[in-house]
Motif scaffolding. Structure first.
Motif, PDB file in Angstrom:
ATOM      1  N   TYR A 172       0.837  -1.194   0.000  1.00 31.82           N
ATOM      2  CA  TYR A 172       0.000   0.000   0.000  1.00 31.82           C
ATOM      3  C   TYR A 172       0.874   1.246   0.000  1.00 31.82           C
ATOM      4  CZ  TYR A 172       1.163   0.092   4.981  1.00 31.82           C
ATOM      5  OH  TYR A 172       1.841   0.103   6.175  1.00 31.82           O
ATOM      6  N   VAL A 232      -4.968   4.763   3.099  1.00 31.51           N
ATOM      7  CA  VAL A 232      -3.955   4.220   2.197  1.00 31.51           C
ATOM      8  C   VAL A 232      -4.554   4.011   0.811  1.00 31.51           C
ATOM      9  CG1 VAL A 232      -2.727   3.129   4.096  1.00 31.51           C
ATOM     10  CG2 VAL A 232      -4.468   1.836   2.829  1.00 31.51           C
ATOM     11  N   THR A 233      -3.671   3.851  -0.151  1.00 34.14           N
ATOM     12  CA  THR A 233      -4.058   3.564  -1.528  1.00 34.14           C
ATOM     13  C   THR A 233      -3.600   2.159  -1.883  1.00 34.14           C
ATOM     14  OG1 THR A 233      -3.875   5.899  -2.141  1.00 34.14           O
ATOM     15  CG2 THR A 233      -3.856   4.288  -3.928  1.00 34.14           C
ATOM     16  N   LEU A 234      -4.524   1.353  -2.402  1.00 36.82           N
ATOM     17  CA  LEU A 234      -4.244  -0.024  -2.802  1.00 36.82           C
ATOM     18  C   LEU A 234      -4.321  -0.120  -4.321  1.00 36.82           C
ATOM     19  CD1 LEU A 234      -6.542  -1.800  -0.182  1.00 36.82           C
ATOM     20  CD2 LEU A 234      -4.101  -1.313   0.040  1.00 36.82           C
ATOM     21  N   THR A 236      -6.820   1.946  -8.667  1.00 32.68           N
ATOM     22  CA  THR A 236      -6.485   2.088  -7.243  1.00 32.68           C
ATOM     23  C   THR A 236      -7.755   2.223  -6.420  1.00 32.68           C
ATOM     24  OG1 THR A 236      -6.288   4.513  -7.444  1.00 32.68           O
ATOM     25  CG2 THR A 236      -4.271   3.203  -7.734  1.00 32.68           C
ATOM     26  N   GLU A 286      -9.087   3.400  -2.351  1.00 35.19           N
ATOM     27  CA  GLU A 286      -8.768   3.993  -1.060  1.00 35.19           C
ATOM     28  C   GLU A 286      -9.326   3.125   0.056  1.00 35.19           C
ATOM     29  OE1 GLU A 286      -9.857   7.989  -0.414  1.00 35.19           O
ATOM     30  OE2 GLU A 286      -8.500   8.817  -1.916  1.00 35.19           O
TER      31      GLU A 286
END
Length: 442
Positions: free
Chosen positions: A240, A253-255, A271, A273
């Motif tokens: 992440y 976080v950004t996945l 992506t 969040e």
């Protein structure tokens, strides 16, 4: 709506009612007819076991686990009058085949949808807390079941018992099942969980196990309706990028999604969040990943406490397999269609008991339905059905209120906050005696 809200009006002028009329008062006849229409079944001529009677017989299969199916029908007295007092075993078999599996499945789904809309449940931050998990059932060792459901495999060959995999969606405060899907053991829980997406209600938080981590599934779950959030433990190898830090133990976080996931799930962005929250219990750090990125609406202290409710669905599975089926692992039915019909009957019987427990505490906000003993409540409900004879069915509202009072007495002891059972691998028992040490031989 309580199960017997219209009993006073229904039975105020009744004079000649039988047992099937008593049982039908717990289920809306229009709901049953809707289920029959959806499945395309109908009774052309008058039979001793009409469709309604067959449905209650299938429900009774899970309430009377030790009795033959034909004896369940006779015990519940659901057959119409005929030459013989008792129903022949062959008649019950033919009636089950005539009804099929889809009709019972539709009855369960329609009743679950109606119950969730009519009963009041405990909420967390304005959301209904749900849980998803899977469980396995063992079917009879027949070639048809083996070909349809498959079986487990080990180093010595195949396990002779076919297995059915089930994945369910449960409301955690009441243990009421909202939806369930099952298939052969080769179909994974992730695939079954995707089938549950249409049943996810708005304004809900669904708790998943760690194994359900799939950005495609989670995005599908989150975009299904309004405020349909999810939460699950974060994997150790989670990749992440921190978008912004909410606190020392909380961050948005950004996945990044994979090309394979975007190909499988249409509309999945590159992506996503999410909120990564960590907390410490007894010196050990835990992390949970969720879609609740709004820290004002979902404070940190609330988020770290909600995931423990996921274990409520495990208790529900135990109630079905250990209490209702009395730890008898193998289902009764020998044909795949009847196996699925039996499972739908199990889920329907379980929800009917849960709905009565909800009725018992509807005017007691301080008492949660999950704090009532399921086993004791089930026994009282069975006695209620068997002891209320047709001649006194006109007084059913009085009998039902007495049942509600008795169910409220079945309270479980308060949970002990200091009790802790860490997960561990149990030592495999052996039939051979343990060899003594040399020092013990002298």
């Amino acid at each position: 709506m309580p199960l017997l809200s219209n009993l006073d009006e229904t039975f105020s002028h009744a004079e000649d009612l039988n047992t099937i009329d008593k049982l039908m008062s717990f289920v809306d006849p229009e709901l049953l007819q809707q289920a029959y229409d959806l499945s395309g079944v109908a009774t052309v001529r008058r039979r001793r076991l009409p469709l309604d009677s067959v449905v209650f017989t299938i429900v009774g299969m899970s309430l009377f686990r030790n009795d033959p199916v034909w004896d369940v029908a006779n015990k519940l007295d659901v057959s119409l009058p005929g030459k013989n007092r008792f129903v022949a075993p062959s008649a019950v078999v033919q009636a089950r085949q005539r009804l099929g599996e889809e009709a019972v499945g539709h009855v369960f789904k329609l009743m679950a949808q109606r119950a969730f809309g009519e009963y009041a449940f405990e909420q967390w931050c304005g959301l209904n807390v749900l849980a998803v998990d899977g469980v396995m059932f063992r079917a009879q060792d027949t070639n048809e079941n083996l070909d349809t459901f498959g079986c487990d495999r080990n180093a010595k060959g195949d396990n002779p018992y076919p297995q059915v995999r089930m994945c369910s969606l449960m409301e955690t405060s009441s243990h009421l099942l909202l939806a369930s899907e099952f298939d052969s053991r080769d179909v994974g829980e992730m695939s079954l969980a995707e089938r549950l997406v249409p049943s996810v209600p708005d304004n809900s938080l669904t708790l998943f196990d760690r194994g359900y981590y799939s950005l495609g599934l989670l995005h599908l779950w989150m975009t299904k309706g309004v405020n349909t959030h999810w939460m699950l433990p974060a994997r150790k190898d989670l990749q992440y990028t921190v978008k912004h830090q909410l606190s020392d133990h909380d961050a948005v976080v950004t996945l990044k999604t994979s090309p394979q996931a975007r190909k499988k799930f249409s509309g999945l962005p590159e992506t996503l969040e999410a909120r990564l929250t960590s907390y410490e219990v007894d010196g050990k750090t835990y992390r949970v990943l969720s879609s609740m990125v709004n820290a004002l609406q979902f404070p940190y202290d609330e988020v770290v406490d909600v995931y423990v409710q996921r274990w409520e669905i495990e208790l529900g599975f135990r109630e079905m397999k250990q209490t209702m089926h009395q730890a008898k692992l193998t289902l009764r039915s020998k044909k795949p269609e009847m196996v699925r019909q039996e499972l739908w009957g199990l889920l329907l019987a379980y929800n009917l008991i849960r709905m009565m427990m909800l009725d018992a505490v509807k005017d007691m906000p301080e008492l949660s339905p999950s704090r009532l003993s399921f086993g004791l409540c089930m026994r009282h409900i069975i006695v209620f059905f068997l002891s209320t004879i047709p001649e006194t069915v006109t007084k059913l509202p009085v009998h039902y209120e007495y049942l509600m009072e008795s169910l409220r007495m079945m309270r479980l002891p308060d949970k002990r906050p200091d009790r802790y059972y860490p997960r561990a691998v149990r030592k495999k028992p052996t039939k051979y005696p343990t060899k003594k040490k040399a020092s013990q031989l002298n």
